[in-house]
Design an enzyme around this catalytic site. Sequence first.
Site, PDB file in Angstrom:
ATOM      1  CE  LYS A  22      45.104  51.476  31.459  1.00  0.00           C
ATOM      2  NZ  LYS A  22      43.915  50.609  31.393  1.00  0.00           N
ATOM      3  CG  ASN A  23      43.588  52.872  27.592  1.00  0.00           C
ATOM      4  OD1 ASN A  23      43.379  51.916  28.331  1.00  0.00           O
ATOM      5  ND2 ASN A  23      43.395  54.118  27.981  1.00  0.00           N
ATOM      6  NE  ARG A  93      34.326  48.148  29.850  1.00  0.00           N
ATOM      7  CZ  ARG A  93      33.016  48.056  29.790  1.00  0.00           C
ATOM      8  NH1 ARG A  93      32.368  47.348  30.685  1.00  0.00           N
ATOM      9  NH2 ARG A  93      32.337  48.680  28.864  1.00  0.00           N
ATOM     10  CG  ASP A 117      39.351  51.500  36.461  1.00  0.00           C
ATOM     11  OD1 ASP A 117      40.104  50.880  37.215  1.00  0.00           O
ATOM     12  OD2 ASP A 117      39.740  52.174  35.500  1.00  0.00           O
ATOM     13  CG  ASP A 312      40.975  57.162  31.280  1.00  0.00           C
ATOM     14  OD1 ASP A 312      39.761  57.068  31.486  1.00  0.00           O
ATOM     15  OD2 ASP A 312      41.672  56.203  30.895  1.00  0.00           O
TER      16      ASP A 312
END
Length: 426
Positions: A22-23, A93, A117, A312
């Site tokens: 995802k990142n 974000r 978040d 995370d």
Amino acid sequence: MHQYHVEGGFPVKGTIQANGNKNAALPCIAASLLTEEAVILHNIPDIEDTCVMLSVLKALGASVEPAGVHSWKINTHDISTSSIPAELSKKIRASILFAGPLVARTGKAIMPPPGGDVIGRRRIDTHFLALTELGVHIDIDGNFTFTAGKLAGADIFLDEMSVTATENAIMAAVLAEGQTTITNAASEPHIQDLCRMLNCMGAIISGTGSNILYITGVKKLHGCEYGIGPDYMEIGSFIGLAAATRGSITITGINPPDMRPMRIAFGKLGIRWDIDQNNLTVPLNQELRVNTDLGSMIPKIDDAPWPGFPPDLTSIMTVVSTQVDGTVLIFEKMFESRMFFVDKLISMGARITLCDPHRAVVSGPCILHGDNLVSPDVRAGMAMVIAAMIAHGESTISNVYQIERGYEHLVERLQQLGAHIRKIDV
């Protein structure tokens, strides 16, 4: 709105494929703005965050088309605006990642403050510092307005190893005139993915994987076809899930070097796994026991910038620790509100002492009981899913939108592993 209903006490078992990171997907999607030619991205997870990022591109005038399962063809030739809609920017974000490529491409970027978040204060000062060094002027009046005439390479020292600030600086610097050096850069695998993608587009970036990046600006980038790597955060979550439920799973499509920082931290809880090429197996019948430090001292699991243990995963480790024999200190150093979700774990029966916003002492093993839970963020939400799957009885989890921002088709994938979980409309 949706809720998860979970009946605990059922170990997971089976095989699951690791999804794309995802990142890495988020900055790579934003980087497609840096060329007028088509970009094809593979292994993009089907999650809320990537959907929002692709929606931002469409709002800017880009063409976005599916190019197969988990693949997208993006063409930003006809960008019609440099303003990002507020309703999209505030959802995640990662919307801040459009600042660097937009100002490099069009000379301007306008956006409201990003959302994301709720895990405490998340500075964006480092983004401003880096972009200002490259020649960007920034006005703050409700919205953020980034403007630049001609970007110029610079010697940039970041005041913190911010992942997204490093990514913004990289994306602006590849089209800046001259040489750029970024020192104290973040170096996570997702940043490495971004650098490799940009080099495929014709950028000149060296030092990838280190905390000093060297960038030679080019006048123009071309299109490319690129596949991002596996999501080691998701992999770490499933490792924790398997161990905590006393199950066994095989995760396919991993990148073994990404697992090295995790092996040390999970090893402190007695959790091990086997790797065969790109497959990782968490075996049955592990003795979940805290491995004390020398002198029988309580060990510490703390996060740090890469190649340290990923922040995370501290939420995941907190839940897993409740099922391990012994005491461990979880030290979340990077976000001051991330540990506040432990009050729900305590209400479920966990023996946790929250020392301050950053430190929690966990003593196990504990019998957890089902409860009504609310997901505050992506990773704490997944931690609550694990807690519910451990617990005796039934649990409900609300605000699952937050979880699905980072985990693709989670309910269906967990059901395939034997979990008793349902998603219902509320």
